[in-house]
Every structure is written in structure tokens, then in C-alpha cells.
Design an enzyme around this catalytic site. Sequence first.
Site, mmCIF file in Angstrom:
data_model
loop_
_atom_site.group_PDB
_atom_site.id
_atom_site.type_symbol
_atom_site.label_atom_id
_atom_site.label_comp_id
_atom_site.label_asym_id
_atom_site.label_seq_id
_atom_site.Cartn_x
_atom_site.Cartn_y
_atom_site.Cartn_z
ATOM 1 N N ASP A 166 -60.292 -14.221 0.802
ATOM 2 C CA ASP A 166 -59.156 -14.663 1.558
ATOM 3 C C ASP A 166 -59.113 -13.621 2.948
ATOM 4 O OD1 ASP A 166 -56.064 -15.637 0.710
ATOM 5 O OD2 ASP A 166 -56.313 -14.092 2.247
ATOM 6 N N ILE A 167 -58.826 -14.497 3.993
ATOM 7 C CA ILE A 167 -58.955 -13.515 5.342
ATOM 8 C C ILE A 167 -57.666 -12.504 5.158
ATOM 9 C CG2 ILE A 167 -58.885 -13.576 7.595
ATOM 10 C CD1 ILE A 167 -60.216 -16.241 7.780
ATOM 11 N N ASN A 187 -52.938 -15.304 13.779
ATOM 12 C CA ASN A 187 -52.327 -16.684 14.505
ATOM 13 C C ASN A 187 -51.293 -16.088 15.495
ATOM 14 O OD1 ASN A 187 -53.862 -18.762 13.497
ATOM 15 N ND2 ASN A 187 -52.980 -18.582 11.584
ATOM 16 N N ASP A 220 -58.144 -21.202 14.503
ATOM 17 C CA ASP A 220 -59.176 -22.185 14.068
ATOM 18 C C ASP A 220 -60.529 -21.655 14.304
ATOM 19 O OD1 ASP A 220 -57.073 -23.684 13.328
ATOM 20 O OD2 ASP A 220 -57.219 -25.035 14.904
ATOM 21 N N GLU A 263 -56.749 -20.198 4.757
ATOM 22 C CA GLU A 263 -57.816 -19.253 5.153
ATOM 23 C C GLU A 263 -58.447 -18.640 3.890
ATOM 24 O OE1 GLU A 263 -55.109 -17.421 3.422
ATOM 25 O OE2 GLU A 263 -55.349 -15.718 4.543
#
Length: 299
Positions: free
Chosen positions: A173-174, A181, A190, A217
Site C-alpha cells: 500500500d502506498i 494526490n 495516476d 493504491e
Amino acid sequence: MDEFNRILIVDDERYNIKVLSELLREEYKIMAAKSGEMALNAVHGPNPPDLILLDVMMPGLTGYEVCRKLKADPRTMHIPVIFVTALDATDEEAKGFELGAVDYIFKPFKPVIVKARVRTHIHLKRKTDLLDRLAFIDGLTEISNRRSFDITLEKELRRIARSGAFLSLILADIDFFKKYNDYHGHAQGDTCLRRVAKAVADCASRAADFPARYGGEEFAVILPGTDLDGAITIAEKIRTTVAELNIRHAASTIAGHVTLSLGVATVSGSQEISPVNLIMAADDFLYQAKKSGRNTVFP
Ligand code: GH3
Ligand code: MG
Ligand code: MG
Ligand code: MG
């Protein structure tokens, strides 16, 4: 991608290959094989055909045997096969369809009919390929999507239940992606997802490894035949590879670049475990990785 679709013509008689290729070469790229054995080599070559015109009567492997082998192999089962044969009998034709052929053309053939049928099946093949793509590949990152992940995990767990081998699952997971964002904008977000997906896929590149976009993500990697130590090594490689992409993340509170947290879980075939439970186990470790400060692999 090629502009032309490829057609493999398989016939033990040179004359038949010549006539068919002259008929089709304006519209398609033609490959030829004089035996069933050569045909099987050709389909596993670097440029597999999009359609096969297959003679039935050949010395060595017959067309039926070739078709049976093609349909039993996941790498070639999707290539449409049209039998071209002088055997004009209903039960022969039925046998061809039973073996998975899409059509049956009788010799002597009428050129316009051959052209029309080939065109129809090439058209259908293109549509099927597109549908498969839309159904199983994530549009943004171009790696496998969640649907494809679910199907594969279930299938691989069933497979190891029979063989007794290990299977590992990595969830990644980022870190602080919402902040990413917010700070860098959704379009940049993106782009970041695409680059991270590619890095994950590059780190899980053995034939059996299955990287996928699990959610927004979040990425998952199914590793059949890999034990916990091996999976942790791969997870660590994913973590460092993504860090080394050095994608600027000005809003991250732990690094100036994009990082990942990862959780790893393993089962062996002797254990009864459902896909859901395996995912939960990996997710628990992912949660611990987040809680411990992110940019790390757990356990
Ligand atoms: P944490 O470190 O705890 O994981 O924090 P986080 O901000 O990464 O976690 P959270 O789940 O709150 O945020 C995930 C964000 O991912 C929110 C959502 O806007 C973003 N996201 C999900 N899918 C996409 C996508 O397709 N494109 C972009 N740009 N952002 C996406
Ligand atoms: Mg023949
Ligand atoms: Mg998340
Ligand atoms: Mg996140």
C-alpha cells in the site's frame, strides 16, 4: 503490435499451402508448417498466430492430435483453429468441433468462402482478446485487475492443496497517497500509480508470480511455490525498488519520495485456508507495517 494478423497454414502438401497463402497473403501475414510437429513449434515461437488453418490428414501427428494439444495448453488454447480437409463426413466434422475447432472447411474449397470464414474468425478473435483485456487488466496501470487476482488466488490455492507446496501473498500500500494526490494533483497521482505498478510487476517476474492492482493504491502479488523467507525477500525488493524510483512526494512526513508499506502471509498446501483468510493475514501485517512507521515490510 503488428498491423497484420498472422495465420498459420498447416498442411503436409506444399501445393495446398501455396494455394491458401496466395489467397490470404494480401490481408494477413502467413506462416506455414508442413507437419503437426512443425505447427506446434511455430505456435510457441516468438510470433504466435492469431488463427490456424489445419489439415487433418498428415503423416506423424494428425490435425486432430495437433488440435487436442493446442486446446490442452493454456498458452495456445485461445488460438482459433479451422480444419481444412477432404474428409467430407458429418461425424468427422463433429469430431473437429468437439476438439475445439471453430470451423470446418472442405477441400476442394471455394476461395471466397475461405476468405470470408477466416475474416469472420479473425474478427471474433480480436473482439475476444479485447474483452479479455477489459475484463482482466486494469485500465490505468495495465497490470492484472482485482477480478483477475481473485480468480488466480482461488485457483492457485486449490493447486497447492493438491501439491502441498507453499504459497505466499504480498499486499503493498502506498504511504500517504491521499496527501500525494492533494499536493501533487490527481493526474500526477495516476502517473505515480503506473510507475509503482510497473516496479511491483518487474520485481515479481518469474512465470508463476502474479502481480495485480488490488485496489486504489494497493497492489498484491501471489507467489505460488514461494515460502515466507522468499516472499519477504521479494517484498523487500519491491519496497527498495519503489523507494529508488525517487518519485517526489513533497507531502510525505517520512521521506521526500513515494514509499510503500507491505504485509506478507504464507500458507503451505497442508493447511486449509481460504483466500479471504490469507488476504486478512497479509492485511494484518500490512496494518502493523503502517503502525510501525510505514516504508517497511512485516513480518
Ligand atoms: P496510508 O499511508 O495510511 O496508506 O495513507 P493513504 O493516504 O495512502 O491512505 P488512504 O486509503 O486514506 O488513501 C488512498 C488514496 O488513494 C485515496 C484516493 O484518492 C487515492 N486513489 C485511489 N485510487 C486512485 C487512482 O486511481 N488515482 C489516483 N490519483 N488516486 C487514487
Ligand atoms: Mg494432408
Ligand atoms: Mg490504502
Ligand atoms: Mg495508502
